[in-house]
Enzyme design. Structure first.
Site, PDB file in Angstrom:
ATOM      1  N   ARG A  58       4.846  -7.023 -10.894  1.00 27.44           N
ATOM      2  CA  ARG A  58       4.022  -5.822 -10.700  1.00 27.44           C
ATOM      3  C   ARG A  58       2.662  -6.000 -11.356  1.00 27.44           C
ATOM      4  NH1 ARG A  58       4.439  -1.403 -14.063  1.00 27.44           N
ATOM      5  NH2 ARG A  58       6.704  -1.538 -14.117  1.00 27.44           N
ATOM      6  N   TYR A 111     -16.420   4.884   3.879  1.00 29.93           N
ATOM      7  CA  TYR A 111     -15.172   4.674   4.620  1.00 29.93           C
ATOM      8  C   TYR A 111     -14.321   5.965   4.611  1.00 29.93           C
ATOM      9  CZ  TYR A 111     -10.603   2.774   5.769  1.00 29.93           C
ATOM     10  OH  TYR A 111      -9.379   2.550   6.351  1.00 29.93           O
ATOM     11  N   ASP A 182     -18.340  -1.805  -1.725  1.00 27.98           N
ATOM     12  CA  ASP A 182     -17.311  -2.252  -0.785  1.00 27.98           C
ATOM     13  C   ASP A 182     -17.968  -3.311   0.099  1.00 27.98           C
ATOM     14  OD1 ASP A 182     -15.698  -2.537   1.513  1.00 27.98           O
ATOM     15  OD2 ASP A 182     -14.915  -0.493   1.325  1.00 27.98           O
ATOM     16  N   LYS A 207      -9.158  -7.029   6.431  1.00 27.19           N
ATOM     17  CA  LYS A 207     -10.152  -7.271   7.469  1.00 27.19           C
ATOM     18  C   LYS A 207     -10.480  -8.772   7.522  1.00 27.19           C
ATOM     19  CE  LYS A 207      -9.790  -2.859   7.657  1.00 27.19           C
ATOM     20  NZ  LYS A 207     -10.582  -1.922   6.889  1.00 27.19           N
TER      21      LYS A 207
END
Ligand SMILES: *Cc1c(COP(=O)(O)O)cnc(C)c1O
Length: 396
Positions: A58, A111, A182, A207
């Site tokens: 994790r 976004y 971003d 992406k």
């Protein structure tokens, strides 16, 4: 070499690894939840942070670390951390750096799910978000004093406006505000925001970085001190670490990143230029067609076009064969997304509505298929959709 450019060293970072067991050329997938310790003393050293070994996936895993190390080096950062989606990267940055009572300054046309995060969850936690036109430098500078975070996208979603990142970074630094960009659209092949003074860069690795539309992932890169903040808060408590297999997929995608981006750039620009000459296209919103943006060394293949009233947009969408209708982008396949549908999307605040996106916009992702075939598909769909309008007009 010029740090801001993607050069031969970067290509090597993206595509070559050393030191794997058996001299394997591809990294092994350490599909394990935990890591054991040979002795009490070793375990104690690790828990006191005196040794760098892993404890639990994790928080850290060697396969994920391979990807994190590559991203850090490609973005010219000291460190990076990988999450299981781009949104986990965005929420990780937000909740690691911002607390109740703080204010975030955010660029318009951000976004859509980042917008929902800011307007729903951040609002519930008493974090204020102020939206500014990123191209209006005075407006951004006026909003900065007292803010905690400056959240940027360049180019922005839907409108593809590019920002003056060096000036915005300097203004943020002057006001003691952490700046984050971003960089999913440009990738480190075409833009390296940290080399222009930005503090943190993040990606939806779903992406172009992964590039094969077969997983979702996110990364954040920056100074060791800022990534340590994320690793102390977002990584253990929000629990959205990337899994070893998905990290391996993104690492595999990175090997061809620069070849793919060059092809996306070429087809994207050629098709965008042809669209500007089409009588049914009123405008093409592609950063590569405008005056050069100083921080972009090239352009990817996601852009939008404004269709004239002569085009029936639903008919245009239905007439496409090679282009599929879908969200996301950055993989092999070409995609179309009509703003008309996004404007009707339910499920919380709608940035397309709130920022006034035109219903005449259609977003295109130019994939890696044959460019002539893609153009032929667009041209026949535009023809059919204008014929549809004329027939309908005639029937009325
Ligand atoms: C897709 C996308 C995101 C969100 O990433 P996910 O991996 O889908 O969570 C963030 N920013 C931009 C610009 C995106 O296109």
């Amino acid at each position: 070499m010029d740090d801001a450019r993607y050069d031969a060293d970067d290509a090597t970072i993206a595509a070559h690894d050393d030191g794997f067991p058996f001299d394997a050329v591809a990294p092994p997938i350490f599909q394990t939840s935990l890591f054991t310790f040979p002795s009490y003393a070793d375990m104690l050293r690790r828990f006191r942070r005196e040794a760098p070994t892993e404890i639990y996936s994790r928080v850290g895993n060697p396969t994920v670390a391979v990807l994190e190390d590559k991203i850090a080096r490609l973005e010219k950062a000291e460190a990076a951390v990988a999450y299981n989606t781009g949104m986990a990267a965005i929420s990780g940055v937000l909740f690691s750096l911002v607390k109740a009572g703080d204010r975030v300054v955010c660029v318009r046309h951000v976004y859509p799910d980042a917008y929902r995060l800011f307007n729903v969850l951040a609002k519930q936690l008493d974090i204020a978000v102020e939206y500014v036109d990123g191209q209006d430098f005075d407006a951004v500078r006026a909003a900065l004093p007292g803010a905690r975070l400056l959240y940027l996208e360049s180019p922005t979603s839907w409108t593809f406006e590019t920002l003056d990142l060096p000036a915005l970074a300097a203004a943020a630094q002057g006001a003691g505000v952490v700046s984050v960009v971003d960089n999913s659209w440009a990738t480190p092949v075409f833009q390296k925001p940290l080399t222009h003074g930005i503090d943190l860069v993040l990606h939806s690795a779903s992406k172009y970085l992964n590039g094969h539309s077969d997983t979702v992932a996110g990364v954040v890169a920056g100074s060791q001190a800022l990534i340590d903040r994320l690793n102390d808060i977002a990584t253990p408590y929000l629990g959205a670490k990337l899994s070893p297999f998905d990290a391996w997929l993104v690492t595999r995608g990175l090997r061809t990143l620069d070849a793919r981006m060059r092809q996306h750039q070429q087809s994207g620009l050629r098709i965008a230029r042809r669209l500007t000459e089409h009588p049914a296209v009123e405008a093409v919103h592609h950063p590569g067609l405008r005056a050069a943006c100083p921080t972009l060394t090239g352009s990817s293949s996601l852009f939008a076009m404004t269709l004239s009233d002569s085009i029936d947009i639903p008919a245009f969408c239905d007439a496409l064969h090679l282009f599929k209708l879908g969200v996301s982008w950055g993989g092999y396949e070409s995609l179309a997304l009509p703003a008309m549908i996004t404007l009707q999307q339910q499920g919380g605040p709608n940035s397309a509505v709130d920022f006034g996106v035109s219903p005449r916009l259609v977003r295109l992702h130019i994939g890696l298929e044959d460019e002539q075939a893609l153009w032929a598909d667009l041209a026949q769909a535009l023809d059919q959709a204008s014929a549809t309008t004329q027939t309908r007009g005639g029937e009325e």
